[in-house]
Write a protein that holds these residues in place. Structure first.
Motif, PDB file in Angstrom:
ATOM      1  N   GLN A   1       1.860 -56.807  48.683  1.00  0.00           N
ATOM      2  CA  GLN A   1       2.877 -57.804  47.888  1.00  0.00           C
ATOM      3  C   GLN A   1       4.014 -58.385  48.627  1.00  0.00           C
ATOM      4  OE1 GLN A   1       4.157 -56.087  44.170  1.00  0.00           O
ATOM      5  NE2 GLN A   1       3.059 -57.523  42.959  1.00  0.00           N
ATOM      6  N   GLU A   2       4.409 -57.448  49.560  1.00  0.00           N
ATOM      7  CA  GLU A   2       5.852 -57.821  50.469  1.00  0.00           C
ATOM      8  C   GLU A   2       5.219 -58.770  51.317  1.00  0.00           C
ATOM      9  OE1 GLU A   2       6.495 -53.513  51.703  1.00  0.00           O
ATOM     10  OE2 GLU A   2       8.142 -53.553  50.246  1.00  0.00           O
ATOM     11  N   ILE A   3       4.091 -58.379  51.983  1.00  0.00           N
ATOM     12  CA  ILE A   3       3.725 -59.346  52.991  1.00  0.00           C
ATOM     13  C   ILE A   3       3.698 -60.874  52.455  1.00  0.00           C
ATOM     14  CG2 ILE A   3       1.825 -60.021  54.561  1.00  0.00           C
ATOM     15  CD1 ILE A   3       1.481 -56.950  55.023  1.00  0.00           C
ATOM     16  N   GLU A   4       2.814 -60.948  51.304  1.00  0.00           N
ATOM     17  CA  GLU A   4       2.698 -62.222  50.542  1.00  0.00           C
ATOM     18  C   GLU A   4       3.812 -62.873  50.142  1.00  0.00           C
ATOM     19  OE1 GLU A   4       0.493 -61.859  47.019  1.00  0.00           O
ATOM     20  OE2 GLU A   4      -0.518 -63.962  47.310  1.00  0.00           O
TER      21      GLU A   4
ATOM     22  N   LYS B   1       2.370 -67.384  41.076  1.00  0.00           N
ATOM     23  CA  LYS B   1       2.741 -66.278  42.283  1.00  0.00           C
ATOM     24  C   LYS B   1       4.064 -66.021  42.395  1.00  0.00           C
ATOM     25  CE  LYS B   1      -1.633 -66.469  44.539  1.00  0.00           C
ATOM     26  NZ  LYS B   1      -1.795 -64.938  44.648  1.00  0.00           N
ATOM     27  N   MET B   2       5.023 -67.213  42.452  1.00  0.00           N
ATOM     28  CA  MET B   2       6.394 -67.148  42.965  1.00  0.00           C
ATOM     29  C   MET B   2       7.149 -66.200  41.726  1.00  0.00           C
ATOM     30  SD  MET B   2       7.127 -70.614  44.751  1.00  0.00           S
ATOM     31  CE  MET B   2       8.877 -70.371  44.849  1.00  0.00           C
ATOM     32  N   GLN B   3       6.736 -66.436  40.643  1.00  0.00           N
ATOM     33  CA  GLN B   3       7.366 -65.725  39.394  1.00  0.00           C
ATOM     34  C   GLN B   3       6.906 -64.305  39.227  1.00  0.00           C
ATOM     35  OE1 GLN B   3       6.075 -68.173  36.142  1.00  0.00           O
ATOM     36  NE2 GLN B   3       7.698 -69.705  36.388  1.00  0.00           N
ATOM     37  N   LYS B   4       5.760 -64.224  39.691  1.00  0.00           N
ATOM     38  CA  LYS B   4       5.300 -62.592  39.684  1.00  0.00           C
ATOM     39  C   LYS B   4       5.881 -61.737  40.717  1.00  0.00           C
ATOM     40  CE  LYS B   4       0.759 -63.509  37.516  1.00  0.00           C
ATOM     41  NZ  LYS B   4      -0.620 -63.346  37.614  1.00  0.00           N
ATOM     42  N   LEU B   5       6.262 -62.589  41.928  1.00  0.00           N
ATOM     43  CA  LEU B   5       6.668 -61.868  43.115  1.00  0.00           C
ATOM     44  C   LEU B   5       8.212 -61.663  42.914  1.00  0.00           C
ATOM     45  CD1 LEU B   5       4.370 -63.374  45.979  1.00  0.00           C
ATOM     46  CD2 LEU B   5       4.490 -61.003  44.865  1.00  0.00           C
ATOM     47  N   GLY B   6       8.902 -62.482  41.916  1.00  0.00           N
ATOM     48  CA  GLY B   6      10.222 -62.414  42.015  1.00  0.00           C
ATOM     49  C   GLY B   6      11.081 -63.492  42.825  1.00  0.00           C
ATOM     50  N   ILE B   7      10.469 -64.575  43.374  1.00  0.00           N
ATOM     51  CA  ILE B   7      11.196 -65.552  44.312  1.00  0.00           C
ATOM     52  C   ILE B   7      11.649 -66.332  43.282  1.00  0.00           C
ATOM     53  CG2 ILE B   7      10.601 -67.004  46.022  1.00  0.00           C
ATOM     54  CD1 ILE B   7       8.002 -65.595  46.786  1.00  0.00           C
ATOM     55  N   LYS B   8      12.999 -66.598  43.563  1.00  0.00           N
ATOM     56  CA  LYS B   8      13.711 -67.537  42.619  1.00  0.00           C
ATOM     57  C   LYS B   8      14.459 -68.514  43.788  1.00  0.00           C
ATOM     58  CE  LYS B   8      15.064 -63.808  39.806  1.00  0.00           C
ATOM     59  NZ  LYS B   8      16.404 -62.952  38.842  1.00  0.00           N
ATOM     60  N   LYS B   9      15.014 -69.563  43.243  1.00  0.00           N
ATOM     61  CA  LYS B   9      15.486 -70.822  43.981  1.00  0.00           C
ATOM     62  C   LYS B   9      16.484 -70.305  45.058  1.00  0.00           C
ATOM     63  CE  LYS B   9      14.488 -74.560  40.785  1.00  0.00           C
ATOM     64  NZ  LYS B   9      15.123 -75.627  40.111  1.00  0.00           N
ATOM     65  N   GLU B  10      17.456 -69.614  44.634  1.00  0.00           N
ATOM     66  CA  GLU B  10      18.401 -69.117  45.282  1.00  0.00           C
ATOM     67  C   GLU B  10      17.906 -68.451  46.595  1.00  0.00           C
ATOM     68  OE1 GLU B  10      18.234 -67.972  42.045  1.00  0.00           O
ATOM     69  OE2 GLU B  10      18.677 -66.123  41.871  1.00  0.00           O
ATOM     70  N   HIS B  11      16.662 -67.695  46.683  1.00  0.00           N
ATOM     71  CA  HIS B  11      16.206 -67.063  47.816  1.00  0.00           C
ATOM     72  C   HIS B  11      15.509 -68.130  48.986  1.00  0.00           C
ATOM     73  CE1 HIS B  11      14.902 -63.639  44.899  1.00  0.00           C
ATOM     74  NE2 HIS B  11      16.055 -63.444  45.670  1.00  0.00           N
ATOM     75  N   PHE B  12      15.285 -69.351  48.509  1.00  0.00           N
ATOM     76  CA  PHE B  12      14.882 -70.358  49.791  1.00  0.00           C
ATOM     77  C   PHE B  12      15.785 -71.619  49.699  1.00  0.00           C
ATOM     78  CE2 PHE B  12      12.848 -73.028  46.354  1.00  0.00           C
ATOM     79  CZ  PHE B  12      12.233 -72.211  45.644  1.00  0.00           C
ATOM     80  N   LEU B  13      16.806 -71.683  48.921  1.00  0.00           N
ATOM     81  CA  LEU B  13      17.641 -72.906  49.042  1.00  0.00           C
ATOM     82  C   LEU B  13      19.023 -72.505  49.395  1.00  0.00           C
ATOM     83  CD1 LEU B  13      16.574 -74.828  45.470  1.00  0.00           C
ATOM     84  CD2 LEU B  13      16.073 -75.450  47.857  1.00  0.00           C
ATOM     85  N   SER B  14      19.531 -71.486  49.466  1.00  0.00           N
ATOM     86  CA  SER B  14      20.525 -70.887  50.121  1.00  0.00           C
ATOM     87  C   SER B  14      20.862 -71.389  51.495  1.00  0.00           C
ATOM     88  CB  SER B  14      20.865 -69.405  49.800  1.00  0.00           C
ATOM     89  OG  SER B  14      19.819 -68.768  50.401  1.00  0.00           O
TER      90      SER B  14
END
Length: 531
Positions: free
Chosen positions: A480-483, A518-531
């Motif tokens: 999960q971390e790798i994905e 998938k992003m929602q399940k892995l907890g990836i939010k906008k601030e993680h990639f737009l910061s």
């Protein structure tokens, strides 16, 4: 007391009568022996046998040895019969005659009371008010069991003399039935040979080519693919069921198409069914068809895929997705060679070559109870396992150039090739989506290319090159971390774009909605990639 002169006259009359019968038997047998088609047989029945026996209908029923069904080989009153419908041998008619050495007499008046149990070919006899019928078991001839039924408006017309003549020609009748069957089979085989000869003539100039031009549409000349080509060539001429295994994107449909093209069905269209794309409540109707009114919305008769594939090939892709209930019905088709439409009660014989494909381990599915073991063994007659693209690295450049030529022409760009840097990266890429992913990457690169040589190609950053980290830097991560880490890298590389031509979903070879989920399940939010 009769005087000797009267007794001599009687004996002389009987001898003359027997002689006339023998002459009639020999004449009829000669005519029957010359009949090699059903049309010629009908001429003998109409011109000769009807005159001798004065019947209203003449039916010849035939069964092959060890089979539980029989067919109507010939019916005098139904010359336009086109379907070869089967009837169970133990129907009280065929078996009754088979088990009797004597002539069996049927009283059709009594049979009227049992109308629901009558075979349909006897319903028509009954509707014409024929009063009597007889059944005679004909002599066994090399695997064929035959019964002759004669029907009369008045049984008096069938005399002892008629019975003796029928017995005299019985063996020849059986021989004639067999001769017509053999002649028909011979003509069918001859037609098939002519067709194959024609195809062979057209293909004489063709050689088995395993370079970029491909083997019946399949590209690659690695040893792994040459083994696959050999398996295709071995199984194609037969009608054996084939099961194709392989990861997503390895080209299972192309393998099925090559088998079909090399088979005796190549002049017919191969019918394709994706078992994963059809809703579970509709797949039975899709495969086997349905009768009008079978369920809500069934306003018309529907011919299913198996009937559409009659005398051809049906390709069942993603067979591992087939619901358990339908697996049992598919097993019956493979075993009995017959289907039954939804809402119907009539079995329909089908002559279909089945090719199935899956990206799942069906052995594992069987072990976990999601796939029937008996169906697996029926499908797994001739397995073909397709190698993943990473297992045949020598084919990567050949495939890339093949797709480059195809899509450059389609898009209308003149692209000559790839830079050495791009080729090295392609050879190092893991290609989890296999050949399909490679084709998509090449097409995308052509669209973005600004020069005649492709110098840049965006990869999913999963490479088979050795890690630059030392062993001391190695740390254990969950899948999960790798994905999560990989998706984040790709999304950042795409500037936060998820969908669209330059979005992360395209690079990851996923539908946009699936990537968002998938992003929602892995907890990836906008601030993680737009910061």
């Amino acid at each position: 007391m009769q005087n000797p002169t009267d007794q001599t006259a009687i004996m002389l009359n009987r001898l003359q009568e027997r002689e006339r019968e023998q002459i009639a038997i020999l004449s009829i047998c000669k005519s029957l022996s010359e009949a090699l088609t059903k049309q010629e047989f009908h001429s003998v029945v109409n011109d000769i046998l009807k005159e001798h026996f004065s019947f209203e209908d003449f039916i010849l029923a035939s069964a092959n040895e060890n089979e539980t069904d029989y067919e109507i080989f010939y019916q005098y009153s139904e010359q336009k019969r086109t379907e070869n419908k089967s009837y169970t041998i133990n129907d009280g008619f065929f078996d009754l005659c088979m088990d009797s050495a004597d002539t069996v007499i049927f009283d059709l008046k009594t049979l009227t009371e049992k109308k629901n149990t009558l075979p349909d070919y006897l319903h028509s006899i009954n509707n014409k008010n024929f009063k009597n019928g007889i059944g005679i078991c004909l002599p066994y001839i090399k695997g064929n069991r035959n019964v002759l039924f004669l029907f009369f408006k008045n049984a008096v017309t069938f005399s002892r003399e008629s019975n003796r003549i029928i017995r005299g020609i019985a063996t020849q009748l059986s021989i004639t039935v067999r001769n017509i069957k053999i002649a028909s089979e011979y003509e069918n085989n001859l037609s098939e040979l002519r067709f194959l000869k024609k195809n062979l003539g057209e293909r004489k100039s063709e050689t088995v080519n395993t370079d970029a031009e491909g083997f019946y549409g399949i590209v690659g000349n690695s040893n792994a693919m040459k083994n696959v080509y050999e398996l295709i060539s071995q199984v194609a001429p037969s009608n054996a069921t084939v099961l194709i295994f392989g990861e997503t994107g390895t080209g299972k449909e192309l393998i099925a198409s090559a088998i079909h093209q090399l088979s005796s069905f190549s002049n017919e269209r191969m019918v394709k069914v994706n078992c994963a794309s059809i809703p579970e409540n509709l797949i039975e109707s899709e495969l086997f068809g349905h009768e009008k009114g079978a369920f809500t919305g069934a306003t018309d008769l529907r011919i299913g895929k198996f009937e559409q594939a009659q005398n051809s090939t049906i390709f069942l892709d993603e067979i591992g997705e087939l619901p358990l209930e339908l697996q049992g019905k598919l097993l019956r088709v493979l075993q009995e060679k017959e289907i039954e439409r939804v809402g119907g009660n009539k079995s329909i014989k089908v002559k279909v070559r089945v090719i199935a494909a899956t990206n799942r381990s069906l052995e594992k599915e069987v072990a976990e109870g999601r796939f029937r073991s008996d169906l697996f063994y029926r499908l797994n007659v001739f397995p073909i396992s397709l190698p993943a693209l990473r297992e045949r690295p020598g084919d990567i450049e050949i495939l890339a150039n093949f797709f480059l030529e195809r899509h450059s022409h389609k898009i209308g760009k003149k692209i000559k090739g790839f830079s050495k840097k791009v080729l090295n990266k392609m050879n190092a890429n893991a290609w989890p989506g296999n050949v399909r992913e490679l084709e998509n990457m090449v097409e995308r690169s052509i669209l973005f290319a600004k020069e005649e040589v492709i110098k840049e190609m965006t990869f999913s950053e999963i490479f088979r090159t050795e890690s630059s980290n030392s062993e001391t830097d190695f740390c254990t991560k969950t899948l999960q971390e790798i994905e999560k880490e990989h998706i984040l890298k790709v999304v950042k590389k795409c500037g936060g774009r998820i969908s669209g031509p330059q979005g992360a979903a395209v690079l990851l070879d996923l539908p946009g909605t699936t990537l968002i989920s998938k992003m929602q399940k892995l907890g990836i939010k906008k601030e993680h990639f737009l910061s």
